[in-house]
Motif scaffolding. Structure first.
Motif, mmCIF file in Angstrom:
data_model
loop_
_atom_site.group_PDB
_atom_site.id
_atom_site.type_symbol
_atom_site.label_atom_id
_atom_site.label_comp_id
_atom_site.label_asym_id
_atom_site.label_seq_id
_atom_site.Cartn_x
_atom_site.Cartn_y
_atom_site.Cartn_z
ATOM 1 N N GLY A 193 23.066 41.527 15.307
ATOM 2 C CA GLY A 193 24.097 40.943 16.138
ATOM 3 C C GLY A 193 25.495 41.081 15.574
ATOM 4 N N THR A 194 25.622 41.830 14.480
ATOM 5 C CA THR A 194 26.942 42.039 13.879
ATOM 6 C C THR A 194 27.375 43.495 14.067
ATOM 7 N N LEU A 195 28.645 43.749 13.758
ATOM 8 C CA LEU A 195 29.161 45.105 13.891
ATOM 9 C C LEU A 195 28.469 46.051 12.919
ATOM 10 N N GLY A 196 28.173 45.567 11.709
ATOM 11 C CA GLY A 196 27.469 46.396 10.737
ATOM 12 C C GLY A 196 26.093 46.797 11.241
ATOM 13 N N TRP A 197 25.402 45.859 11.873
ATOM 14 C CA TRP A 197 24.083 46.155 12.439
ATOM 15 C C TRP A 197 24.208 47.176 13.565
ATOM 16 N N LEU A 198 25.243 47.061 14.383
ATOM 17 C CA LEU A 198 25.437 47.996 15.497
ATOM 18 C C LEU A 198 25.681 49.420 14.983
ATOM 19 N N VAL A 199 26.475 49.548 13.931
ATOM 20 C CA VAL A 199 26.731 50.879 13.367
ATOM 21 C C VAL A 199 25.429 51.512 12.885
ATOM 22 N N THR A 200 24.597 50.725 12.194
ATOM 23 C CA THR A 200 23.319 51.238 11.709
ATOM 24 C C THR A 200 22.422 51.664 12.874
ATOM 25 N N THR B 70 30.286 66.523 12.830
ATOM 26 C CA THR B 70 30.821 65.372 13.562
ATOM 27 C C THR B 70 30.113 64.095 13.142
ATOM 28 N N GLN B 71 28.797 64.186 12.929
ATOM 29 C CA GLN B 71 28.056 63.013 12.460
ATOM 30 C C GLN B 71 28.602 62.512 11.133
ATOM 31 N N ARG B 72 28.868 63.424 10.213
ATOM 32 C CA ARG B 72 29.378 63.012 8.902
ATOM 33 C C ARG B 72 30.744 62.353 9.028
ATOM 34 N N THR B 73 31.596 62.932 9.871
ATOM 35 C CA THR B 73 32.941 62.372 10.046
ATOM 36 C C THR B 73 32.872 60.988 10.682
ATOM 37 N N ARG B 74 32.088 60.860 11.764
ATOM 38 C CA ARG B 74 31.990 59.572 12.457
ATOM 39 C C ARG B 74 31.381 58.504 11.542
ATOM 40 N N ALA B 75 30.356 58.880 10.777
ATOM 41 C CA ALA B 75 29.722 57.913 9.878
ATOM 42 C C ALA B 75 30.711 57.438 8.818
ATOM 43 N N ARG B 76 31.491 58.354 8.285
ATOM 44 C CA ARG B 76 32.480 57.987 7.270
ATOM 45 C C ARG B 76 33.543 57.051 7.851
ATOM 46 N N VAL B 77 34.011 57.359 9.056
ATOM 47 C CA VAL B 77 35.046 56.544 9.692
ATOM 48 C C VAL B 77 34.514 55.143 10.006
ATOM 49 N N LEU B 78 33.311 55.061 10.562
ATOM 50 C CA LEU B 78 32.732 53.762 10.895
ATOM 51 C C LEU B 78 32.495 52.923 9.648
ATOM 52 N N GLU B 79 31.990 53.562 8.591
ATOM 53 C CA GLU B 79 31.712 52.823 7.363
ATOM 54 C C GLU B 79 32.996 52.281 6.745
ATOM 55 N N SER B 80 34.082 53.060 6.816
ATOM 56 C CA SER B 80 35.342 52.596 6.236
ATOM 57 C C SER B 80 35.874 51.369 6.986
ATOM 58 N N MET B 81 35.667 51.326 8.300
ATOM 59 C CA MET B 81 36.133 50.176 9.077
ATOM 60 C C MET B 81 35.309 48.924 8.779
ATOM 61 N N ARG C 22 32.160 44.070 8.812
ATOM 62 C CA ARG C 22 30.724 44.337 8.773
ATOM 63 C C ARG C 22 29.925 43.176 9.355
ATOM 64 N N ASN C 23 30.345 41.973 9.060
ATOM 65 C CA ASN C 23 29.607 40.791 9.523
ATOM 66 C C ASN C 23 30.235 40.153 10.763
ATOM 67 N N PHE C 24 31.118 40.873 11.422
ATOM 68 C CA PHE C 24 31.787 40.337 12.613
ATOM 69 C C PHE C 24 30.785 40.280 13.772
#
Length: 411
Positions: free
Chosen positions: A76-83, A98-109, A123-125
């Motif tokens: 239910g958090t943003l970190g869970w959604l990214v995973t 593109t997968q590598r770029t998107r994963a890096r960008v999402l993880e940094s946020m 991450r816990n939002f």
């Protein structure tokens, strides 16, 4: 214990890192993968056994990189959604780069605080609290780097679109998230003189000349130029599937082979499965080709030029020669009419400006000029003292300073 010089000779892919406490750690780093910590003592049999096992796994393709897991990935958090999104089919359909770029960008946020000096990170939002304004905060933190801000928008939009379709979100908070306005013309478009300068430095029969001809006379992107080869020839034409979006929206490009390109291929040097090979006889990587080609541009005295600029030069040439937007889409593999119209509109403006300037030149040659304003002494616009209100103009009620010549009607 550190890895000595003799061990570096016997053991490939070993690297040393020193942590913040000064401890030296040994890692196995195979190209393209994350580092693997080797905890065994370097001179021990266990170390040699672990190393041999890793070498065998990578050599046979049996090694499977473990996914990073986060203890913070609370449902239910943003970190869970990214995973969850990274494990989805929508994400796996993206190009690997593109997968590598998107994963890096999402993880940094995810690792950023929700506001300055806050202890809580995104991450816990909770997903049910995320609004458009929260995503705009993430975007605007890169406002000094518009390209990076755009990458964040491009990563967030499809993720929340997927999340909404899977009922992870009630509404899509990213549906109105806009990209920052980029005030840039992008890569430099090659001018005719620059193309001639490059060809003088790299004449017919050189690999650099062949590379220029492939991109200029096919409109191919770098990702396509490095894969084109004899297998794509069909009589007097070339046919290939564009590398970009090949998994989601495959686009087939089928164009005639122009004479300058045929001559460049005939003169070589070329490979078989691909026309362009490195000095080691292997196909270029996309990034490697871009760097190599830019070096050839510098040799020709053209540091401002790049591989992508040739694609723009070809688009400009075709549009100015009269190609329609739909013809450009077929030639260059664009899916958007708007992208093609950038070049057709620019070409139309150039033609209209040329026609307009011809009319101006015609008028000048005919001796036409703007007639001068007559010198009206009673106009009141000169520096002389204004007439008194009792004169004819004031009596008639006409405004002072008017250029209208006043007459008194005699009865």
């Amino acid at each position: 214990m550190t890895v000595g010089a003799d061990m570096r000779i016997g053991y490939r892919y070993l690297v040393e890192d020193t942590d913040r406490h000064g401890n030296v750690r040994i890692y196995f780093r195979y190209p393209g993968y994350r580092k693997i910590r080797l905890r065994e003592r370097p001179t021990s049999p266990e170390f040699a056994e672990r190393y041999s096992s890793l070498i065998e796994q990578f050599a046979t393709g049996c090694y499977k990189e473990a996914e990073k897991t986060s203890v913070s990935a609370v449902p239910g958090t943003l970190g869970w959604l990214v995973t969850a999104f990274r494990a989805s089919k929508d994400f796996s359909n993206l190009d690997p780069s593109t997968q590598r770029t998107r994963a890096r960008v999402l993880e940094s946020m995810l690792n950023e605080p929700i506001f300055q000096e806050a202890a809580e990170t995104f991450r816990n939002f909770p997903l049910d609290r995320i609004k458009l304004s929260d995503l705009e905060v993430l975007r605007d933190r890169k406002k000094a780097l518009p390209g990076a801000a755009t990458d964040r928008v491009k990563a967030l939009r499809p993720m929340f679109k997927w999340a909404t379709s899977k009922k992870h979100c009630v509404a899509n908070p990213a549906i109105s998230l806009t990209k920052p306005r980029l005030i840039s013309n992008g890569h430099h478009t090659w001018l005719p003189d620059e193309i001639e300068a490059f060809q003088r430095r790299h004449p017919l029969g050189t690999k650099a000349h062949l590379a220029l001809s492939i991109m200029l006379y096919t409109g191919a992107r770098r990702s396509d130029a490095v894969q084109l080869g004899r297998q794509h020839e069909q009589g007097d034409s070339l046919r290939w599937t564009a590398h970009k979006n090949r998994n989601r929206y495959p686009t087939i490009i089928h164009i005639p082979m122009l004479q300058p390109l045929a001559a460049a291929i005939q003169a070589g040097p070329t490979g078989d499965m691909v026309y362009l090979l490195t000095e080691y006889g292997k196909p270029f990587t996309i990034a490697g080709f871009g760097n190599w080609f830019h070096d050839r541009c510098i040799e020709a005295g053209l540091p401002q030029c790049s591989a992508h600029g040739l694609r723009k030069a070809g688009s400009t040439r075709a549009a100015e020669a009269g190609a329609t937007a739909h013809q450009l889409m077929a030639m260059f593999g664009w899916r958007s009419l708007a992208e093609a119209e950038i070049y057709t509109r620019a070409a139309e403006r150039k033609k209209m400006a040329a026609l307009g300037m011809a009319f101006l030149e015609k008028g000048v040659q005919a001796g036409e000029s703007v007639p001068p304003i007559p010198d009206i002494k009673s106009s009141g616009t000169n520096n002389k003292k204004k007439p008194a209100k009792s004169d004819a103009a004031g009596a008639a009620g006409a405004p002072y300073g008017s250029r209208t010549r006043l007459f008194r009607l005699k009865i």
